[in-house]
Scaffold this active site. Sequence first.
Site, PDB file in Angstrom:
ATOM      1  N   GLU A  48      -5.448  -3.936  -0.191  1.00 54.88           N
ATOM      2  CA  GLU A  48      -5.834  -5.772   0.198  1.00 54.88           C
ATOM      3  C   GLU A  48      -7.444  -6.496   0.111  1.00 54.88           C
ATOM      4  O   GLU A  48      -7.393  -7.664   0.352  1.00 54.88           O
ATOM      5  CB  GLU A  48      -6.002  -5.073   1.774  1.00 54.88           C
ATOM      6  CG  GLU A  48      -5.096  -4.226   2.596  1.00 54.88           C
ATOM      7  CD  GLU A  48      -4.770  -2.768   2.170  1.00 54.88           C
ATOM      8  OE1 GLU A  48      -5.381  -2.637   1.091  1.00 54.88           O
ATOM      9  OE2 GLU A  48      -4.281  -2.112   3.207  1.00 54.88           O
ATOM     10  N   THR A  88       0.745  -1.245   0.073  1.00 52.31           N
ATOM     11  CA  THR A  88       0.005  -0.068  -0.065  1.00 52.31           C
ATOM     12  C   THR A  88       1.031   0.709  -0.115  1.00 52.31           C
ATOM     13  O   THR A  88       1.462   0.871   0.262  1.00 52.31           O
ATOM     14  CB  THR A  88      -0.859   0.090   1.329  1.00 52.31           C
ATOM     15  OG1 THR A  88      -0.191   0.428   1.939  1.00 52.31           O
ATOM     16  CG2 THR A  88      -1.750  -1.639   1.775  1.00 52.31           C
ATOM     17  N   LYS A 137     -15.154  15.549  10.823  1.00 49.94           N
ATOM     18  CA  LYS A 137     -16.229  15.895  11.851  1.00 49.94           C
ATOM     19  C   LYS A 137     -16.958  16.626  12.226  1.00 49.94           C
ATOM     20  O   LYS A 137     -15.970  17.911  13.345  1.00 49.94           O
ATOM     21  CB  LYS A 137     -15.741  14.843  13.001  1.00 49.94           C
ATOM     22  CG  LYS A 137     -16.032  13.191  12.960  1.00 49.94           C
ATOM     23  CD  LYS A 137     -15.137  12.545  13.419  1.00 49.94           C
ATOM     24  CE  LYS A 137     -15.045  11.478  12.402  1.00 49.94           C
ATOM     25  NZ  LYS A 137     -14.222   9.921  13.418  1.00 49.94           N
TER      26      LYS A 137
HETATM   27  P1  ADP Z   1      -3.810   3.690  -1.978  1.00 48.96           P
HETATM   28  O1  ADP Z   1      -3.907   3.671  -0.721  1.00 48.96           O
HETATM   29  O2  ADP Z   1      -1.783   3.364  -1.703  1.00 48.96           O
HETATM   30  O3  ADP Z   1      -3.631   4.556  -2.903  1.00 48.96           O
HETATM   31  P2  ADP Z   1      -5.209   1.374  -2.861  1.00 48.96           P
HETATM   32  O4  ADP Z   1      -6.030   1.311  -4.082  1.00 48.96           O
HETATM   33  O5  ADP Z   1      -5.152   0.478  -2.369  1.00 48.96           O
HETATM   34  O6  ADP Z   1      -4.061   2.689  -2.772  1.00 48.96           O
HETATM   35  O7  ADP Z   1      -6.490   2.386  -2.225  1.00 48.96           O
HETATM   36  C1  ADP Z   1      -7.847   2.156  -1.849  1.00 48.96           C
HETATM   37  C2  ADP Z   1      -8.650   3.119  -1.900  1.00 48.96           C
HETATM   38  O8  ADP Z   1      -8.868   4.035  -2.593  1.00 48.96           O
HETATM   39  C3  ADP Z   1      -9.571   2.266  -0.310  1.00 48.96           C
HETATM   40  O9  ADP Z   1      -9.435   2.179   0.439  1.00 48.96           O
HETATM   41  C4  ADP Z   1     -10.423   3.991  -0.826  1.00 48.96           C
HETATM   42  O10 ADP Z   1     -10.147   4.803   0.463  1.00 48.96           O
HETATM   43  C5  ADP Z   1     -10.819   5.030  -2.150  1.00 48.96           C
HETATM   44  N1  ADP Z   1     -11.379   4.082  -2.961  1.00 48.96           N
HETATM   45  C6  ADP Z   1     -10.909   3.542  -4.326  1.00 48.96           C
HETATM   46  N2  ADP Z   1     -12.222   3.112  -5.169  1.00 48.96           N
HETATM   47  C7  ADP Z   1     -13.224   4.477  -5.194  1.00 48.96           C
HETATM   48  C8  ADP Z   1     -13.741   4.573  -5.676  1.00 48.96           C
HETATM   49  N3  ADP Z   1     -14.216   4.024  -6.472  1.00 48.96           N
HETATM   50  N4  ADP Z   1     -14.843   5.843  -4.006  1.00 48.96           N
HETATM   51  C9  ADP Z   1     -14.037   6.213  -3.572  1.00 48.96           C
HETATM   52  N5  ADP Z   1     -12.826   5.768  -3.082  1.00 48.96           N
HETATM   53  C10 ADP Z   1     -12.811   4.448  -3.373  1.00 48.96           C
END
Ligand code: ADP
Length: 543
Positions: free
Chosen positions: A329, A185, A437
């Site tokens: 994840e 990540t 919040k």
């Molecule tokens: P990184 O955090 O390393 O960029 P990830 O691809 O694992 O990599 O990120 C996942 C996160 O991206 C999710 O937990 C969410 O917060 C956000 N995310 C993914 N797809 C969407 C979406 N369609 N709308 C809003 N948030 C999204």
Amino acid sequence: MHQLMQQWPLRVSRIIDHAARFHPNRPLITRTVEGPITETSWSVVRARALHVAQALNAMGIRRGDVVGVMAWNTARHMEVWYGVPGAGAALHTLNPRLFSDQLVYVINHARDKVLMIDLDLVPVIEGIWDRLETVEHIIILTDADHMPQTTLPGPQNYEDWIAAVDGDFEWVAGDETDACGICYTSGTTGNPKGVVYTHRSNTLHAMATNGADMICLSAADTMMPVVPLFHANGWSIGYAAPMSGAAMVLPGRDLRPQALHEMLEMGVTTTAAVPTLWMMLLAHMDAEGLSLSTLKRVFIGGSSCPRAVIERFQDHYGVQVLHAWGMTETSPIGTVCTFKPEVLALDPTARVDVQETVGHPPFSVDIKITDDSGALQPWDGETQGKLWARGAAVIQRYLHADTASTDAEGWFDTGDIATIDPHGYVRITDRSKDLIKSGGEWISSIELENAALNHPDVAEAAAIGVPHPKWDERPILVVVRKPDTDPVPETILETIAARFAKWQVPDDVVFMDEIPHTATGKISKRHLREKLTEMNYRLPPGA
Ligand code: ADP
């Protein structure tokens, strides 16, 4: 009557075997890092992946070793994608945009023994080489003619390296639960964390991804992953495409809109990337009056897809948008927005409302929302809660971590906040750490940002909570203006007020030339907060 069916371990090598056997001539078209556009096929990719596995084996790579790969989306990357797990090793995809300290950390932490690097990324590794502790071999993904001058010790060129073995090799056997791939990540807080996919999780996840209500790839499709293979397990496309027998178009490192449009016009039917990339492509196509002659579906995720992108693709270009949610994840696909009958029955505008959600999960992914105490929240489309996931391709424990990342029932806390409606459609309202919040109520930063993007002069917007003595936090909006515009803050706030309760409307608009982004192209709220602190930002009096 126990075990009367065959034991058939779910190994990813079977995916490339299947593609080469039943779809041998389906093309993979690449814009190579060297420049020219080339074409290969699934049977050739498999044959060369066997060379990779054999060459790694000859180097002493064994089951359980780790091979790091830093490469753009190309056919060579696909060869390595199968060659490394085919040697019994785990393929550790490296994001070249990570900060150098993070790159050093992930390569040492995963204990990469071999590094395979694209030609143009050699300087990235040169810059950190003296801090790498485990790397024994370097392969540069090019041929002898294009080998760069480098200070790296003993690099070999890929073409000669695979030509030195005869390809008469069998995939290294192992359990379906062996490590297959590793992806970190991006570590917005603390060090990046390693997610280790197994052969089984990747195979099952690709099958789920290919479902009719998911990306729905078939042998009649041509898939272009614009999302890098190194980001979040490449959204599973490296497995899903050959599993379905789809052809591929691989855009290499040139992600400029004109270059992408040229590649899309090579017969692409389905493509995938984060929203910002599509915003740039749409702006380019609108300006140049271009069309899309073969594209049918665009898969969008990674951050929230603005409504304007959905509408422009569908209404003007005739391309269906599949808005998806997931994370490293979850392998990564958790939900995709496709239409159940009750949504199909809605009028077109109401259907687009639904497309602002990220849809529903495939079989093999389960989700729930809870409050902070863990109590289940209702699926009324209104109540926000912490989003949890569990399933066949959801993380159990990070690499080298002492404890599991799931609760006693196997649920993983995604760190996202969401609502779920009565039909099971999920709306991501925030990351829990970005949620604003105010006076004990939650305000969704994502929804504020999407609302701000409805203003014609707003190019990018980020909503963040600023500490407030009475309300705990109050939202403000950081805005990047479109070129040659000078919007009045009040008009932006009015655009938001049309969709929000008064107390949810931000107290201030701050203009910036640029909003900081993470290595995966998302708005970095942490850096934005730091920037505001540096600017000594204060809420306006009376807020
Ligand atoms: P990184 O955090 O390393 O960029 P990830 O691809 O694992 O990599 O990120 C996942 C996160 O991206 C999710 O937990 C969410 O917060 C956000 N995310 C993914 N797809 C969407 C979406 N369609 N709308 C809003 N948030 C999204």
